[in-house]
Design an enzyme around this catalytic site. Structure first.
Site, PDB file in Angstrom:
ATOM      1  N   ASP A   1       0.643  -1.946   7.895  1.00 32.78           N
ATOM      2  CA  ASP A   1      -0.107  -2.259   6.669  1.00 32.78           C
ATOM      3  C   ASP A   1       0.402  -3.546   6.026  1.00 32.78           C
ATOM      4  OD1 ASP A   1      -2.135  -1.899   4.855  1.00 32.78           O
ATOM      5  OD2 ASP A   1      -0.996  -0.567   3.543  1.00 32.78           O
TER       6      ASP A   1
ATOM      7  N   LEU B   1       5.518   2.929  22.888  1.00 34.32           N
ATOM      8  CA  LEU B   1       5.877   4.124  23.641  1.00 34.32           C
ATOM      9  C   LEU B   1       4.867   5.246  23.486  1.00 34.32           C
ATOM     10  CD1 LEU B   1       9.690   4.275  22.748  1.00 34.32           C
ATOM     11  CD2 LEU B   1       8.635   3.319  24.807  1.00 34.32           C
ATOM     12  N   GLY B   2       4.087   5.225  22.399  1.00 32.16           N
ATOM     13  CA  GLY B   2       3.151   6.321  22.165  1.00 32.16           C
ATOM     14  C   GLY B   2       3.795   7.523  21.515  1.00 32.16           C
TER      15      GLY B   2
ATOM     16  N   HIS C   1      -4.560  -3.358   4.379  1.00 32.73           N
ATOM     17  CA  HIS C   1      -5.763  -2.659   3.913  1.00 32.73           C
ATOM     18  C   HIS C   1      -6.419  -3.341   2.718  1.00 32.73           C
ATOM     19  CE1 HIS C   1      -3.123  -0.554   0.899  1.00 32.73           C
ATOM     20  NE2 HIS C   1      -4.216  -0.613   0.185  1.00 32.73           N
TER      21      HIS C   1
ATOM     22  N   GLY D   1      -4.578  -1.138  -6.957  1.00 29.35           N
ATOM     23  CA  GLY D   1      -4.345  -2.503  -7.407  1.00 29.35           C
ATOM     24  C   GLY D   1      -2.892  -2.918  -7.260  1.00 29.35           C
ATOM     25  N   ASN D   2      -1.973  -1.938  -7.213  1.00 26.88           N
ATOM     26  CA  ASN D   2      -0.561  -2.231  -6.938  1.00 26.88           C
ATOM     27  C   ASN D   2      -0.329  -2.544  -5.471  1.00 26.88           C
ATOM     28  OD1 ASN D   2       0.427  -0.209  -9.545  1.00 26.88           O
ATOM     29  ND2 ASN D   2       1.579  -2.079  -9.104  1.00 26.88           N
ATOM     30  N   SER D   3      -1.250  -2.132  -4.602  1.00 26.20           N
ATOM     31  CA  SER D   3      -1.059  -2.295  -3.160  1.00 26.20           C
ATOM     32  C   SER D   3      -0.774  -3.748  -2.811  1.00 26.20           C
ATOM     33  CB  SER D   3      -2.304  -1.823  -2.406  1.00 26.20           C
ATOM     34  OG  SER D   3      -2.479  -0.445  -2.535  1.00 26.20           O
TER      35      SER D   3
END
Length: 351
Positions: free
Chosen positions: A120, A251-252, A90, A197-199
């Site tokens: 992510d 598999l959903g 992201h 900002g840590n992401s």
């Protein structure tokens, strides 16, 4: 009005007792904690980078449709000396420009190797000087984490580079709905302070090994922060570096790790201490077509024991979409727990 008088008596050798002293053993514990955090910061800090991005687009305004540029910042960690960097999907998704700022202040243009929004996770590549070996962080084993364990987060909250915070593992095996609306499974919950900002920065154990990649916080809450387990990140990164994308049979379902009672394990002669409980079945997906239900416990796939969500992910990653997976399922039917085998025709995981 009645007047009240108070007398303040200073403590000395003849009045009261001396100020309490901190026990030496308590001081040593505090020093050991500080030493652990400092050593981690010194060891891993040089491998933590700031990721700057630019998004370009067009917006409708009173003057009509006009172009715009929006800047953002996140974190990342170098995992290979020749310039591979792990961050969050992201952070870099649809960015038109990506730059990486090293701990020593150097700024480099980065290329997106590949990203996997479902976990992510994204991999970037920078080009260091010829023959230069960049500092790297050691990757640990998130399956060995325990609740209450000390963890340290390093990143760039709000652009403040190389910020270190510490906390504990608050919980394991959480499910978190990601930025694309899908559930990210097996998440680490921590109270190590994270901010925008840590992401993409590392969550590290007391020995300086990366055990997770920080991904999200719950706004307006305190101490509710989350990281993607490094064991999940490692197999995703391997595919991104090799193919630039992750192709999954899926598999959903959404699931969570569920410990198995000793009585159940004995009854069905199971070697695994846990299984995967289905908490959501996607309408019209492979699992729904095969008849899987919320509450089913997946204990094996193609005769391979399933203990955790990561076990299931790793096995599905080896299958091609369209292959049949035979699931061993424990299902409560009419008050009785029964074991069933259900064949599921897998499908391609949508991007």
């Amino acid at each position: 009005m009645n007047e009240r008088r108070f007398t303040i008596v200073e403590s000395d050798s003849t009045h009261g007792s001396e100020m309490p002293q901190v026990p030496q053993d308590a001081t040593e514990v505090l020093d050991a904690y500080s030493e652990a955090v400092m050593q981690v910061a010194e060891r891993v800090g040089p491998a933590v980078v700031q990721v700057g991005v630019v998004h370009e687009g067009r917006a409708r305004t009173e003057r009509g449709i006009v172009p715009f540029k929006e800047q953002g910042v996140g974190s990342g960690v170098i995992i290979a000396p020749d310039g591979y960097v792990v961050t969050n999907s992201h952070v870099v998704h649809k960015a038109t420009q990506i730059t990486v700022t090293l701990a020593d202040g150097r700024e480099m243009v980065a290329a997106l190797v590949g990203e996997d929004p479902i976990t992510d996770t994204a991999v970037l590549r920078i080009s260091p000087d010829l023959d230069e070996k960049l500092p790297v962080a050691e990757l640990g084993d998130s399956d060995r984490l325990r609740v209450g364990q000390l963890v340290i987060a390093i990143g760039n909250p709000h652009g403040f580079q190389s910020t270190v915070t510490a906390g504990v593992v608050s919980a394991l095996g959480r499910n978190l709905r990601g930025y694309g609306g899908r559930l990210i499974e097996g998440i680490i919950q921590t109270d190590a302070a994270l901010n925008p900002g840590n992401s993409g920065g590392p969550l590290v154990d007391s020995r300086g090994r990366v055990v997770g990649i920080n991904t999200a916080v719950i706004q307006h809450a305190q101490g509710l922060c989350f990281a993607v387990p490094i064991n999940t990140v490692k197999w995703v990164v391997g595919m991104l570096m090799r193919d630039g994308q992750v192709t999954r049979a899926y598999l959903g379902i959404a699931g969570q790790d569920r410990p198995l009672h000793a009585r159940i394990r004995y009854q069905f002669r199971l070697v695994n201490p846990s299984a995967v409980e289905i908490v959501e079945v996607q309408s019209g997906g492979p699992a729904a077509r095969a008849g899987l239900r919320v509450g089913d416990l997946i204990s094996a796939i193609d005769s391979q024991p399933v203990r955790t969500i990561d076990d299931l992910h790793r096995y599905l990653a080896r299958l091609q979409p369209g292959q049949v997976a035979r699931l061993e399922v424990l299902r409560r039917d009419g008050g009785t727990l029964q074991r069933q085998e259900i064949d599921v025709v897998t499908d391609r995981q949508a991007a």
